[in-house]
Motif scaffolding. Structure first.
Motif, mmCIF file in Angstrom:
data_model
loop_
_atom_site.group_PDB
_atom_site.id
_atom_site.type_symbol
_atom_site.label_atom_id
_atom_site.label_comp_id
_atom_site.label_asym_id
_atom_site.label_seq_id
_atom_site.Cartn_x
_atom_site.Cartn_y
_atom_site.Cartn_z
ATOM 1 N N ALA A 213 0.742 -1.530 0.307
ATOM 2 C CA ALA A 213 -0.159 -0.205 -0.016
ATOM 3 C C ALA A 213 0.622 0.935 -0.118
ATOM 4 O O ALA A 213 1.014 2.430 -0.944
ATOM 5 C CB ALA A 213 -1.171 -0.181 1.036
ATOM 6 N N SER A 214 1.920 1.175 0.873
ATOM 7 C CA SER A 214 2.659 2.201 1.049
ATOM 8 C C SER A 214 3.501 2.485 -0.696
ATOM 9 O O SER A 214 3.409 3.289 -0.778
ATOM 10 C CB SER A 214 3.868 2.378 2.126
ATOM 11 N N THR A 215 3.814 1.934 -1.559
ATOM 12 C CA THR A 215 4.696 1.877 -1.964
ATOM 13 C C THR A 215 3.968 2.051 -3.465
ATOM 14 O O THR A 215 3.826 2.538 -4.440
ATOM 15 C CB THR A 215 5.701 -0.127 -2.460
ATOM 16 N N THR A 216 2.383 1.676 -2.994
ATOM 17 C CA THR A 216 1.306 1.907 -4.668
ATOM 18 C C THR A 216 0.674 3.378 -4.377
ATOM 19 O O THR A 216 0.531 4.470 -5.773
ATOM 20 C CB THR A 216 0.143 1.310 -4.130
ATOM 21 N N SER A 217 0.807 3.722 -3.051
ATOM 22 C CA SER A 217 0.557 5.424 -3.228
ATOM 23 C C SER A 217 1.964 6.347 -3.240
ATOM 24 O O SER A 217 1.018 7.523 -3.924
ATOM 25 C CB SER A 217 -0.269 5.342 -1.255
ATOM 26 N N LEU A 218 2.601 5.599 -3.032
ATOM 27 C CA LEU A 218 3.870 6.968 -3.818
ATOM 28 C C LEU A 218 4.098 7.267 -5.020
ATOM 29 O O LEU A 218 4.029 7.482 -5.570
ATOM 30 C CB LEU A 218 5.196 6.190 -3.204
ATOM 31 N N ILE A 219 3.450 5.604 -5.901
ATOM 32 C CA ILE A 219 3.568 5.698 -7.248
ATOM 33 C C ILE A 219 2.595 7.238 -7.908
ATOM 34 O O ILE A 219 2.669 7.261 -8.712
ATOM 35 C CB ILE A 219 3.549 4.218 -7.895
ATOM 36 N N ASN A 220 1.229 6.900 -6.928
ATOM 37 C CA ASN A 220 -0.021 6.604 -7.405
ATOM 38 C C ASN A 220 0.273 8.332 -7.276
ATOM 39 O O ASN A 220 0.620 9.453 -8.306
ATOM 40 C CB ASN A 220 -1.146 6.378 -6.591
ATOM 41 N N GLU A 221 0.926 9.359 -5.801
ATOM 42 C CA GLU A 221 0.806 10.153 -6.109
ATOM 43 C C GLU A 221 2.134 10.538 -7.136
ATOM 44 O O GLU A 221 1.709 11.954 -7.768
ATOM 45 C CB GLU A 221 1.633 10.960 -4.396
ATOM 46 N N VAL A 222 3.185 10.554 -6.900
ATOM 47 C CA VAL A 222 4.167 10.566 -8.015
ATOM 48 C C VAL A 222 3.480 10.826 -9.225
ATOM 49 O O VAL A 222 3.910 11.920 -10.659
ATOM 50 C CB VAL A 222 4.897 9.595 -8.207
ATOM 51 N N GLY A 223 3.015 9.943 -10.068
ATOM 52 C CA GLY A 223 1.717 9.442 -11.134
ATOM 53 C C GLY A 223 1.076 11.243 -11.432
ATOM 54 O O GLY A 223 1.544 11.989 -12.707
ATOM 55 N N CYS A 224 0.656 11.452 -10.181
ATOM 56 C CA CYS A 224 -0.053 12.958 -10.683
ATOM 57 C C CYS A 224 0.763 13.502 -10.917
ATOM 58 O O CYS A 224 -0.200 14.630 -10.948
ATOM 59 C CB CYS A 224 -1.545 12.790 -8.908
ATOM 60 N N ILE A 225 1.214 14.119 -10.049
ATOM 61 C CA ILE A 225 2.877 15.043 -9.992
ATOM 62 C C ILE A 225 3.615 15.061 -11.350
ATOM 63 O O ILE A 225 3.429 16.213 -12.339
ATOM 64 C CB ILE A 225 3.849 15.107 -8.642
ATOM 65 N N ILE A 226 3.968 14.266 -11.812
ATOM 66 C CA ILE A 226 3.830 14.547 -13.428
ATOM 67 C C ILE A 226 2.963 14.350 -14.468
ATOM 68 O O ILE A 226 2.819 15.360 -15.416
ATOM 69 C CB ILE A 226 4.511 12.716 -13.780
ATOM 70 N N TYR A 227 1.727 14.427 -13.725
ATOM 71 C CA TYR A 227 0.834 14.955 -14.775
ATOM 72 C C TYR A 227 0.397 16.152 -15.179
ATOM 73 O O TYR A 227 0.252 16.803 -15.446
ATOM 74 C CB TYR A 227 -0.974 13.796 -14.095
#
Length: 803
Positions: free
Chosen positions: A181-195
């Motif tokens: 969950a921690s890893t997925t949330s981090l990847i999710n937020e990084v994806g939103c920031i890159i977007y």
């Protein structure tokens, strides 16, 4: 300086903004503590109490009172909070990067990215639909792309700081699902920031140039930090930690770079994380940063951050128009629905059990980081369509979403406590290729060296923790001492009593070990009395979800190679841990001069010394556990493992004698068996079951390892302990072993060890372990005694994400 003084002392504000800010922070912390006392017994995590504390002081509640509102709600106070939130966010992301398990991230990157993409795609679809609805309700006609991106990210983002803090509070962070969950949330937020950053970049060529500058500055500071970390460590080689000034200098560099990137028009959240990830993973500088940052951020910074999030909750505009209420409810429903649909669909395709998928979806639905930044940024950038009402509405959605989701997560974990409990509490139940989590304990530096040597023998698939156990000293009566009455060099601090120079020696041993093996050791320190120390060790083992605890023997090897007793508290603590441990336990009798050494290849072929290790198998649960542990040791190319199996000679003769079989078959039982006979039959059946388990387990071991030539095998038939001792002496005369591995054995013992416990000195080691560790046998090898955890199941529900 004059401008700042005028701002703070200006008559425009009836109260000093700095004073009101500090009073507000103090009240938040006090109210949060009261809420935590109420809600923690109900299973609710700390961030929920902290957000509620901010909500109590918000304009929706106490700040509706005019005097309180004029004291708390001032423009300069809001500015101080934004600065504080910015610094807090950067330092916390830097700490997350430092703590990040990069090996787990590399291994599970594909799985986490797949789960994150499912929620992102569905959230984007919902965001597009809600954009049209929101434009109609809020009458937005200009700059619709920016509004659409804001709504989409509001739905799609998963706030990694909030996720990590929440699962840490729930003691779920060390589980397989919690780490995912921690890893997925981090990847999710990084994806939103890159977007969002991509959207900003394409607006103008200047923004594209600023993006290049941001990347270059980040890479440059990463390189500088690598050199600074090594230089500061050498500068303070005789100290436990680097100086406060050097820590402050590093943090100022991190915050300054983040501020520069914000000035260039980009979000600096990823920057803080990358600086932490690429910071040297070991050494004195990193250890100091952990010590300085972890306590202050977790106990002071984050509570204020979550409190301020709740403080922004303002429903004054919301209650005026029912359309606004419906829109907020629709946004809340869309946040939860889009995350649930996307995550459940992907988890179904990945064959992740439904209860885990539901929990994962709610965890990834937590808000409170990048979307808050985006709301504040767009409030200043998109003045054509943005209004204070829209700003407050979106903040309400973020706060309510987290306040609703947090208790749901806690409720799911509480209702399914047994399902999510740690079950891999024995080595026998683990797959030999899976991650091996161990907790090694050390009372003194000599113990730490032995535990590190043992950790290196398990290979790279290990997650080791080294726990320094320090006896709590008696408190000094310092109030009666004046400063000039102290001895030369005396201090008021009790730091030397709590570990003293042992801390420095253990840290240096860990740094040297990491440099040689590239295995990262997580260090823990416990200070308690010997009477209660075992509770801390057992609780830590449960929280860290380790499979086995390794304890040092209470005796140590002297220069003349004889064993000498250490403190009696070491032995009593070991005995209590053996009785109460929530997992398997090993006791290491380390002989640092003549026994097991660090099994690491040298710089050339002449330094590659292969050590010989022997596993003694008599049968029983403890011996199967020891054999399972030996599988991992046998994979080390610098260790030559030999398994010595002892078999009962008399049983072999009985099985080969036809008369014994016919006599047993021709003697039927007459009448109803007595209670004593039934008990004996039950014990006999249990003994036969254990023998059957031994045969099956050992046969699997033989086919997989012995047949392949990875492990040697010696079988000897004996009748009693005397013959066992003779066999041991013969084998030790022929092969020089540096390590013996043996199971502790049950209380009843085995026929093959009969007589070995007549002069038993340390019953906690078992008959064979006590013999090998005693001075009577006088062996030069180290000895590892294993006790299997009695209550475990092979049907692990939690630690396998795939179910």
């Amino acid at each position: 300086m004059e401008d700042i003084t005028q701002e703070l002392c200006s008559s425009i504000h009836p109260f000093n903004p700095l004073v009101s800010t500090f009073v507000q922070i103090s009240l938040m912390l006090v109210i949060a503590h009261i809420f935590n006392l109420i809600f923690k017994p109900l299973g609710q995590p700390g961030p929920i109490s902290q957000m509620l504390a901010g909500l109590v002081l918000s304009p929706s509640f106490l700040s509706q009172i005019n005097k309180i509102r004029s004291f708390f709600i001032q423009d300069p106070s809001a500015f101080y909070y934004r600065v504080f939130a910015f610094i807090s966010r950067i330092l916390f992301m830097f700490l997350i990067g430092l703590e990040m398990d990069t090996a787990y991230l590399r291994t599970n990157m594909d799985l986490a990215a797949t789960i994150a993409s499912g929620g992102l795609l569905v959230s984007f679809v919902f965001g597009i639909i809600l954009t049209y609805i929101s434009r109609f309700v809020l009458d937005i006609k200009d700059n619709t792309p920016a509004f659409s991106i804001t709504i989409t990210i509001l739905l799609a983002n998963s706030a990694s700081p909030v996720v990590m803090r929440l699962i840490d509070e729930l003691k779920f962070n060390t589980s397989e699902l919690g780490r995912l969950a921690s890893t997925t949330s981090l990847i999710n937020e990084v994806g939103c920031i890159i977007y969002y950053s991509s959207f900003v970049t394409v607006l103008s060529s200047k923004n594209f140039a600023n993006a290049i500058y941001s990347i270059i500055l980040t890479a440059l500071l990463i390189i500088i930090n690598m050199y600074l970390a090594k230089w500061f460590a050498r500068w303070n080689k005789d100290s436990k930690y680097v100086s406060n000034a050097q820590v402050l200098f590093l943090l100022v560099l991190v915050v300054s770079l983040a501020f520069s990137i914000e000035v260039l028009g980009y979000n600096s959240t990823i920057t803080g994380f990358l600086l932490g990830v690429f910071f040297p993973r070991d050494g004195k500088t990193t250890r100091t940063l952990f010590k300085k940052l972890a306590y202050s951020i977790h106990n002071f910074v984050l509570p204020i951050y979550f409190g301020y999030m709740g403080f922004q909750f303002d429903i004054r505009d919301l209650l005026k128009h029912y359309q606004n209420i419906l829109l907020v409810l629709l946004l809340l429903f869309s946040c939860i629905a889009s995350r649930m649909i996307g995550t459940l669909f992907v988890c179904h395709r990945l064959k992740i059990p439904r209860i885990k998928a539901v929990l994962l979806a709610f965890v990834l639905n937590l808000k409170g980081n990048f979307e808050l930044i985006l709301i504040d940024v767009e409030a200043g950038r998109s003045a054509t369509w943005w209004s204070p009402m829209i700003h407050r509405m979106l903040l309400i959605v973020v706060v309510l979403n987290t306040l609703i989701t947090g208790p749901i997560i806690a409720s799911i974990l509480r209702r399914n406590e047994n399902y999510f409990a740690h079950r891999n509490t024995s080595v026998e139940s683990l797959d030999p290729e899976s991650e091996f989590r161990i907790l090694s304990c050390a009372y003194e530096p000599r113990h730490a060296s032995g535990q590190l040597v043992l950790s290196a023998s398990f290979g790279s698939s290990i997650s080791p923790y080294l726990m320094h156990l320090v006896e709590l000293p008696k408190r000094r009566r310092k109030a009666k001492l004046l400063y000039n009455q102290l001895e030369d060099g005396g201090q008021y601090s009790d730091e030397e009593d709590y570990g003293g120079n042992d801390v420095l020696e253990i840290n240096e041993a860990v740094d040297s070990f990491t440099a040689q093996t590239r295995i990262r050791i997580s260090q823990v320190k416990i200070v308690n009395t010997f009477a209660n120390m075992y509770e801390d060790v057992c609780n830590a083992a449960e929280d860290l979800r380790v499979t086995i605890i390794f304890l040092p023997f209470h005796k140590h090897q002297r220069i003349d190679q004889r064993l000498e007793n250490s403190k009696e508290g070491y032995r009593t603590t070991n005995q209590k841990i053996l009785r109460h441990a929530p997992c398997s336990v090993g006791v290491l009798v380390h002989k640092n001069q003549t026994g097991f050494q660090l099994p690491v290849a040298g710089n050339n072929s002449y330094e590659n010394v292969v050590q010989h290790a022997a596993m003694l198998f008599f049968g029983g649960a403890d011996d199967r556990e020891a054999l399972a542990l030996s599988k991992r040791i046998g994979k080390n190319s610098n260790i030559n493992l030999t398994v010595i199996r002892f078999l009962y000679a008399a049983k072999k003769e009985e099985e080969s004698s036809p008369s014994s079989q016919s006599s047993s078959a021709s003697s039927p039982m007459v009448g109803e068996p007595s209670r004593k006979v039934r008990v004996l039959r039950s014990l006999s059946r249990n003994h036969e079951i254990e023998i059957a388990k031994d045969n099956v387990f050992f046969e699997e071991f033989r086919l997989r390892y012995v047949t392949a030539g990875e492990v040697g095998l010696i079988e000897r038939y004996v009748n009693n302990g005397i013959e066992t001792l003779q066999v041991l002496r013969e084998i030790m005369d022929s092969i020089e072993f540096s390590l013996f591995i043996v199971g502790k054995g049950s209380y009843g013992g085995s026929v093959m060890t009969t007589g070995l416990s007549d002069w038993e000195e340390c019953p906690e080691l078992g008959p064979v372990g006590d013999l090998l560790a005693s001075s009577d046998l006088d062996i030069k090898s180290s000895v590892l005694i294993i006790q299997q955890h009695r209550q475990y199941t092979n049907n692990s529900n939690e630690d396998s994400v795939q179910g």
